[in-house]
Scaffold this motif. Structure first.
Motif, short mmCIF file in Angstrom:
data_model
loop_
_atom_site.label_atom_id
_atom_site.label_comp_id
_atom_site.label_asym_id
_atom_site.label_seq_id
_atom_site.Cartn_x
_atom_site.Cartn_y
_atom_site.Cartn_z
N ARG A 195 4.93 -17.43 20.14
CA ARG A 195 4.51 -16.11 19.80
C ARG A 195 3.02 -15.85 20.13
O ARG A 195 2.51 -15.01 20.50
CB ARG A 195 4.71 -15.75 18.17
CG ARG A 195 6.22 -15.50 17.99
CD ARG A 195 6.23 -15.36 16.44
NE ARG A 195 7.61 -14.89 16.15
CZ ARG A 195 8.23 -15.06 15.01
NH1 ARG A 195 7.58 -15.49 13.90
NH2 ARG A 195 9.45 -15.03 14.66
N TYR A 206 1.67 -17.36 22.54
CA TYR A 206 1.37 -17.45 24.05
C TYR A 206 1.41 -16.21 24.70
O TYR A 206 2.04 -15.31 24.37
CB TYR A 206 2.75 -18.47 24.75
CG TYR A 206 2.49 -18.35 26.27
CD1 TYR A 206 1.54 -19.22 26.93
CD2 TYR A 206 3.41 -17.47 27.00
CE1 TYR A 206 1.54 -19.15 28.37
CE2 TYR A 206 3.67 -17.62 28.17
CZ TYR A 206 2.51 -18.37 28.98
OH TYR A 206 2.48 -18.30 30.43
N SER A 207 0.40 -15.86 25.56
CA SER A 207 0.25 -14.70 25.99
C SER A 207 0.33 -15.10 27.70
O SER A 207 -0.49 -15.65 28.14
CB SER A 207 -0.90 -14.02 25.83
OG SER A 207 -2.11 -14.27 26.17
#
Length: 172
Positions: free
Chosen positions: A79, A81-82
């Motif tokens: 979650r 991690y972009s």
């Protein structure tokens, strides 16, 4: 040698209670079932880890809790991690427009005097400094600066002449 723990009996007797435990830890029924399956699979791979059959359920509970923690850590990491900005390939239209612009620039570049073309190519294609261009062409830095300035002006004029819609002649 016979394993000390009958995993089939343990599974039949305690799977549901372990799934309920895991559901409370991971808040997702499918993940909870995976956690319990992983705990039983770990015990099946290493049945000698539990020598005393009375401690097998405690071993599975610890395994379920630890596996649930790992699942939550992975979920939290996923979650957080972009992904980098979208680098989708250019559309065929974009490629065609870009290719046409490149052709126009190259055509206009070929209309320049050889020295002007050399200076612009060394400066903007090869990313050389003015000093490096001067050394490469055996000219002074001042000549590089003035030649680059004149070459850019000539290139801009050639680009405008090759594209009638931008010159304003057709709009009148």
């Amino acid at each position: 040698m016979e394993p000390a723990v009958d995993i089939t009996e343990l599974y039949a007797a305690h799977r549901l209670s372990l799934v309920r435990l895991a559901v409370l830890l991971v808040d997702d029924f499918a993940s909870a079932e995976d956690v319990v399956q992983d705990a039983f699979a770990a015990l099946a791979r290493r049945p000698e880890a539990v020598r005393d059959p009375s401690k097998a359920l405690a071993y599975l509970r610890v395994s379920v809790v630890n596996t649930a923690r790992s699942a939550l850590r992975r979920r939290r990491t996923a979650r957080a991690y972009s992904p980098p900005h979208d680098l989708s390939p250019p559309s065929p239209e974009d490629t065609a427009v870009l290719a046409e612009e490149h052709r126009e620039v190259i055509t206009a570049l070929h209309r320049l005097a050889p020295r002007q073309r050399e200076v612009l190519v060394l400066r903007y294609w090869s990313n050389l400094s003015e000093a490096e261009i001067a050394q490469t062409l055996d000219i002074s830095q001042g000549t590089v600066k003035s030649t680059a300035s004149r070459a850019l002006a000539a290139l801009e004029k050639a680009m405008q002449e090759s594209s009638p819609s931008s010159s304003g002649k057709e709009e009148r």
